[in-house]
Scaffold this motif. Structure first.
Motif, PDB file in Angstrom:
ATOM      1  N   THR A  93      21.428  -1.256   2.817  1.00 17.66           N
ATOM      2  CA  THR A  93      21.059  -2.437   3.085  1.00 17.66           C
ATOM      3  C   THR A  93      20.375  -3.402   2.973  1.00 17.66           C
ATOM      4  O   THR A  93      19.757  -2.726   3.987  1.00 17.66           O
ATOM      5  N   CYS A  94      20.124  -4.304   2.410  1.00 17.37           N
ATOM      6  CA  CYS A  94      19.043  -4.887   3.076  1.00 17.37           C
ATOM      7  C   CYS A  94      19.525  -6.405   4.763  1.00 17.37           C
ATOM      8  O   CYS A  94      20.647  -6.868   3.127  1.00 17.37           O
ATOM      9  N   GLN A  95      18.792  -6.215   5.266  1.00 14.53           N
ATOM     10  CA  GLN A  95      19.027  -7.769   6.213  1.00 14.53           C
ATOM     11  C   GLN A  95      17.815  -8.321   6.271  1.00 14.53           C
ATOM     12  O   GLN A  95      16.528  -7.841   7.179  1.00 14.53           O
ATOM     13  N   ARG A  96      18.734  -9.563   6.050  1.00 14.17           N
ATOM     14  CA  ARG A  96      17.711 -10.540   6.565  1.00 14.17           C
ATOM     15  C   ARG A  96      16.950 -11.312   7.975  1.00 14.17           C
ATOM     16  O   ARG A  96      18.583 -11.002   8.250  1.00 14.17           O
ATOM     17  N   LEU A  97      16.401 -11.054   8.438  1.00 18.27           N
ATOM     18  CA  LEU A  97      16.312 -11.170  10.100  1.00 18.27           C
ATOM     19  C   LEU A  97      15.409 -12.978   9.995  1.00 18.27           C
ATOM     20  O   LEU A  97      14.744 -13.855   8.691  1.00 18.27           O
ATOM     21  N   SER A  98      15.998 -13.013  11.205  1.00 18.28           N
ATOM     22  CA  SER A  98      15.380 -14.606  11.228  1.00 18.28           C
ATOM     23  C   SER A  98      14.043 -15.269  10.808  1.00 18.28           C
ATOM     24  O   SER A  98      13.323 -16.265  11.379  1.00 18.28           O
ATOM     25  N   ASN A  99      13.316 -14.279  11.588  1.00 19.40           N
ATOM     26  CA  ASN A  99      11.415 -14.222  12.169  1.00 19.40           C
ATOM     27  C   ASN A  99      11.174 -14.196  10.575  1.00 19.40           C
ATOM     28  O   ASN A  99       9.957 -14.331  10.282  1.00 19.40           O
ATOM     29  N   GLY A 100      11.873 -14.901   9.166  1.00 18.68           N
ATOM     30  CA  GLY A 100      11.998 -14.931   7.778  1.00 18.68           C
ATOM     31  C   GLY A 100      11.035 -13.112   7.381  1.00 18.68           C
ATOM     32  O   GLY A 100       9.685 -13.287   6.445  1.00 18.68           O
ATOM     33  N   GLN A 101      11.321 -12.317   7.984  1.00 15.06           N
ATOM     34  CA  GLN A 101      10.873 -10.854   7.651  1.00 15.06           C
ATOM     35  C   GLN A 101      12.463 -10.326   6.892  1.00 15.06           C
ATOM     36  O   GLN A 101      13.551 -10.937   6.960  1.00 15.06           O
ATOM     37  N   ALA A 102      12.155  -9.432   6.696  1.00 14.40           N
ATOM     38  CA  ALA A 102      14.272  -8.104   6.270  1.00 14.40           C
ATOM     39  C   ALA A 102      13.260  -6.657   6.731  1.00 14.40           C
ATOM     40  O   ALA A 102      12.339  -6.526   6.490  1.00 14.40           O
ATOM     41  N   LYS A 103      14.688  -6.259   6.705  1.00 11.34           N
ATOM     42  CA  LYS A 103      14.502  -4.704   6.956  1.00 11.34           C
ATOM     43  C   LYS A 103      15.745  -4.292   6.329  1.00 11.34           C
ATOM     44  O   LYS A 103      16.880  -5.025   5.648  1.00 11.34           O
ATOM     45  N   CYS A 104      15.375  -2.631   6.265  1.00 11.18           N
ATOM     46  CA  CYS A 104      16.924  -2.133   5.475  1.00 11.18           C
ATOM     47  C   CYS A 104      17.878  -1.254   6.871  1.00 11.18           C
ATOM     48  O   CYS A 104      16.954  -1.237   7.717  1.00 11.18           O
ATOM     49  N   LEU A 105      18.975  -1.147   6.856  1.00 12.55           N
ATOM     50  CA  LEU A 105      20.073  -0.928   7.643  1.00 12.55           C
ATOM     51  C   LEU A 105      20.195   0.246   6.512  1.00 12.55           C
ATOM     52  O   LEU A 105      21.228   0.574   5.421  1.00 12.55           O
ATOM     53  N   CYS A 106      20.038   1.570   7.614  1.00 16.05           N
ATOM     54  CA  CYS A 106      20.277   2.486   7.238  1.00 16.05           C
ATOM     55  C   CYS A 106      21.182   3.443   7.024  1.00 16.05           C
ATOM     56  O   CYS A 106      21.704   3.095   7.400  1.00 16.05           O
TER      57      CYS A 106
END
Length: 190
Positions: free
Chosen positions: A75-88
Motif C-alpha cells: 500500500t502507498c503511504q503519503r509522507l509529510s516531506n512531499g514524498q510517498a513510499k510503498c509499505l510492503c
C-alpha cells in the motif's frame, strides 16, 4: 476602493471564498491556499498552495501514490516531506514491493522445528518436516511418536496428517487387532 474582508483586487471584484486570492486555478487535492503577499488590493496577490502529505506541484495536482506501482498487496503511504513510499507485506520488499523476501535466510533461527527444512517460494515459505513431525513449522509430534495405536507388534507409520498400521503377517485390521486365518484357522467350515 476599500474592499471588505471577503473581496480583493483593485475594484473588489473577486471573492476570497470562490478563488485562491484571485487565482482561477485553486489548490487541488484539498491543498490550502496561502497568501504570501501583504497587499490584497493588487490584481493578483502572491499565493502558494500548501499540499497535504503525498501531493506536490504548484497547485498540489500531483498525487505521488499514482506514480508508484506498489505490488503484491503493498500500500502507498503519503509522507509529510512531499514524498510517498510503498509499505510492503512481510513477504516482499523493494521500492515497489517487487522483491521476494527469503524468509529461510532472513531469520537467524530455523523457522522449521525438529530438523524440518525451510523451503522459500515467491511470497512465502513452507516447512518440509522430518518423519514423525507435522504442522506449519513441524511443531507437532505425529501420533506414532506419542503412543502407538497399533496392536500386536504392528508398526505405526505416518501418512501426512494421519497414520496407518503396518501389521505383522499374523494380524490384520485398521489397528492390527484381528488375527489372520493362518494364525487362528476358522472352524466349522467358516
Amino acid at each position: 476602493c476599500n474592499c471588505t474582508d471577503n473581496y480583493i483586487r483593485s475594484n473588489c471584484s473577486i471573492s476570497l471564498n470562490e478563488t485562491c486570492f484571485g487565482r482561477l486555478k485553486p489548490c487541488q487535492n484539498n491543498g490550502t491556499c496561502i497568501l504570501k503577499s501583504t497587499n490584497l488590493y493588487v490584481d493578483y496577490p502572491e499565493t502558494e498552495c500548501q499540499c497535504h502529505d503525498g501531493y506536490n506541484g504548484q497547485w498540489c495536482e500531483n498525487d505521488l501514490c499514482l506514480k508508484l506501482n506498489c505490488q503484491h498487496n503493498g500500500t502507498c503511504q503519503r509522507l509529510s516531506n512531499g514524498q510517498a513510499k510503498c509499505l510492503c507485506t512481510e513477504q516482499w520488499n523493494g521500492t515497489e514491493c517487487q522483491t521476494d523476501v527469503n524468509e529461510c535466510i532472513m531469520n537467524k533461527t530455523n523457522l522449521c522445528l525438529n530438523n524440518g527444512t525451510c523451503l522459500n517460494y515467491l511470497g512465502g515459505y513452507t516447512c518440509h518436516c522430518s518423519e514423525n513431525y507435522l504442522g506449519y513449522h513441524c511443531e507437532r509430534k505425529h501420533i506414532c511418536l506419542e503412543h502407538t495405536p497399533c496392536f500386536n507388534n504392528g508398526q505405526c507409520r505416518p501418512d501426512s496428517e494421519n497414520y496407518y498400521c503396518e501389521c505383522s503377517s499374523n494380524f490384520t485390521g485398521l489397528h492390527c487387532e484381528f488375527p489372520t486365518c493362518e494364525s487362528a484357522p476358522c472352524r466349522n467350515n467358516v
